[in-house]
Design a protein around this motif. Sequence first.
Motif, mmCIF file in Angstrom:
data_model
loop_
_atom_site.group_PDB
_atom_site.id
_atom_site.type_symbol
_atom_site.label_atom_id
_atom_site.label_comp_id
_atom_site.label_asym_id
_atom_site.label_seq_id
_atom_site.Cartn_x
_atom_site.Cartn_y
_atom_site.Cartn_z
ATOM 1 N N PRO A 133 -15.023 -58.638 73.425
ATOM 2 C CA PRO A 133 -15.509 -57.265 73.235
ATOM 3 C C PRO A 133 -15.112 -56.683 71.888
ATOM 4 O O PRO A 133 -15.907 -55.990 71.239
ATOM 5 N N HIS A 134 -13.862 -56.971 71.458
ATOM 6 C CA HIS A 134 -13.407 -56.449 70.165
ATOM 7 C C HIS A 134 -14.205 -57.063 69.022
ATOM 8 O O HIS A 134 -14.638 -56.366 68.099
ATOM 9 N N GLN A 135 -14.423 -58.383 69.067
ATOM 10 C CA GLN A 135 -15.163 -59.044 67.997
ATOM 11 C C GLN A 135 -16.593 -58.530 67.915
ATOM 12 O O GLN A 135 -17.116 -58.273 66.829
ATOM 13 N N THR A 136 -17.224 -58.368 69.074
ATOM 14 C CA THR A 136 -18.594 -57.848 69.086
ATOM 15 C C THR A 136 -18.628 -56.414 68.583
ATOM 16 O O THR A 136 -19.538 -56.020 67.841
ATOM 17 N N LEU B 98 -32.410 -55.069 68.368
ATOM 18 C CA LEU B 98 -31.765 -54.188 67.394
ATOM 19 C C LEU B 98 -30.959 -54.986 66.372
ATOM 20 O O LEU B 98 -31.018 -54.718 65.165
ATOM 21 N N VAL B 99 -30.189 -55.959 66.843
ATOM 22 C CA VAL B 99 -29.371 -56.772 65.937
ATOM 23 C C VAL B 99 -30.264 -57.564 64.988
ATOM 24 O O VAL B 99 -30.017 -57.614 63.769
ATOM 25 N N LYS B 100 -31.309 -58.185 65.522
ATOM 26 C CA LYS B 100 -32.208 -58.988 64.686
ATOM 27 C C LYS B 100 -32.862 -58.135 63.607
ATOM 28 O O LYS B 100 -32.897 -58.512 62.431
ATOM 29 N N GLN B 101 -33.382 -56.967 64.004
ATOM 30 C CA GLN B 101 -34.061 -56.093 63.043
ATOM 31 C C GLN B 101 -33.087 -55.540 62.006
ATOM 32 O O GLN B 101 -33.417 -55.444 60.819
ATOM 33 N N ARG B 102 -31.884 -55.194 62.436
ATOM 34 C CA ARG B 102 -30.907 -54.649 61.496
ATOM 35 C C ARG B 102 -30.457 -55.719 60.503
ATOM 36 O O ARG B 102 -30.289 -55.436 59.304
ATOM 37 N N GLN B 103 -30.227 -56.925 60.965
ATOM 38 C CA GLN B 103 -29.841 -58.006 60.059
ATOM 39 C C GLN B 103 -30.933 -58.277 59.030
ATOM 40 O O GLN B 103 -30.648 -58.456 57.846
ATOM 41 N N GLN B 104 -32.179 -58.276 59.478
ATOM 42 C CA GLN B 104 -33.289 -58.479 58.546
ATOM 43 C C GLN B 104 -33.383 -57.334 57.549
ATOM 44 O O GLN B 104 -33.655 -57.541 56.358
ATOM 45 N N ILE C 169 -24.366 -63.016 66.478
ATOM 46 C CA ILE C 169 -24.010 -62.203 67.644
ATOM 47 C C ILE C 169 -24.939 -62.674 68.757
ATOM 48 O O ILE C 169 -26.120 -62.338 68.778
ATOM 49 N N SER C 170 -24.428 -63.484 69.645
ATOM 50 C CA SER C 170 -25.265 -64.149 70.642
ATOM 51 C C SER C 170 -25.716 -63.184 71.734
ATOM 52 O O SER C 170 -25.136 -62.112 71.932
ATOM 53 N N ARG C 171 -26.742 -63.584 72.446
ATOM 54 C CA ARG C 171 -27.216 -62.804 73.593
ATOM 55 C C ARG C 171 -26.112 -62.657 74.635
ATOM 56 O O ARG C 171 -25.966 -61.603 75.254
ATOM 57 N N GLU C 172 -25.322 -63.717 74.812
ATOM 58 C CA GLU C 172 -24.205 -63.658 75.765
ATOM 59 C C GLU C 172 -23.175 -62.613 75.330
ATOM 60 O O GLU C 172 -22.681 -61.837 76.157
ATOM 61 N N ASP C 173 -22.847 -62.585 74.030
ATOM 62 C CA ASP C 173 -21.904 -61.584 73.521
ATOM 63 C C ASP C 173 -22.437 -60.178 73.755
ATOM 64 O O ASP C 173 -21.691 -59.254 74.120
ATOM 65 N N LEU C 174 -23.733 -60.001 73.536
ATOM 66 C CA LEU C 174 -24.336 -58.680 73.710
ATOM 67 C C LEU C 174 -24.390 -58.284 75.187
ATOM 68 O O LEU C 174 -24.254 -57.102 75.518
#
Length: 411
Positions: free
Chosen positions: A60-63, A130-136, A160-165
Amino acid sequence: MSSIGRIVNSIFSGSNENTLALAAVNFDFSLVTIEAPKEFKPLGSAIAKTRRQDAEEGKPHQTARRLGALFEDVLPSFPKLVEAFGQRVSEIVLWAAATSGIPAIGVYLLSCLLAQAWDSKQATALWVELVKQRQQEILSKLANNHIVSKSSVFSARQEISREDLAIWDNSARSFIRSANQAKQRESDQLMLIVKYLRFPITSSGSTYASVLFVWKEALVNVEALLSGTPVDASSGLLLLAFRSWYLFPDLIVLGKGPPKHVPFHDRLFPAGGSCTLGQEKSMSSKPEGIQWSLTFSHLRYYGDPVVVQSNPNSSRVTFDEFVIAVLGHVFRKWGVSRRRHKDAAQWIVDLWDLISKSARAANATRQFVWLKVLAKAAENILDSDPENAIKNASLLHFGRQRGGFILSPQN
């Protein structure tokens, strides 16, 4: 200072860094722990050592760090909200985001919004998008010589994997479950207001743009309320924010008749920090509460994007509340009219009292355990105060209308 902290400082301290070159550095800054804001400190000292260590060093902290760095450049300033949410959360539970920096707290606030509005599968799909669009977006700005923070660039290169999210989303749901219990009265009162109004969440553009708009508008307006500035709201986004963050300013509800003042007496809001609700005109006579419609591109691994509408108006119920809904279904099957609910409830209580006091009380308890459960629900109906009476009436009504669907395939 830790060795990792010295590395971070050395990377960020030079004046002639080439950001493009830095983008190629595979440095996992998500392992760095930041001192939590002072408002969160009571929570840190209260949680168990093992849980605290996991929150400060685990997934959780890393994510939280990665998401905070990824979105920090789009966040407005919200110091009052950090302070207020820190105090409210310290009454309940949360630590991973608190030790991951202010941007991570802002992202946690978004996570609570999404967890309140959508189920876990939908919320996780939103986070993937959201992560994909922000990274792009970050890498595109970098390639076109726009100013981008170095931490954002680092985060854009982190996986940031789907599992982490999904784990991150679950942490928000854990907070919401605890907060629902700690702030049940306020949550129920707000839901009673929302239920009979129509407040769609209006936004335009892509799903990414829509979510960021709602998030930032909620941050800015709640920040204003916490600063003592009154706010007018015609969209459901602020009501969703109040429900998700468990912050309850006084409300002024506009509608038929004179304005209605609804005080919550939340100590975190200063005088003047009240929200005026002017509901949007509905095309139908039936109120629909808070509604948010988005297009999901990552809800399924394959196939076209799908349009989904949220249902944040439904609230989780306790077992005792569930049994009251069951009782509503029983009353309908027995042919009991709504105006005779209390009479029927009293009859069930009296019947159970008679059976439980019989000579075969022990056998009766085992044989009629279903009646004991219904009798407890009936007592709750008879003994409820005016505020809970409204909620119980709503549960009975739901049971009458939908109880057959809950209890069996056939009504």
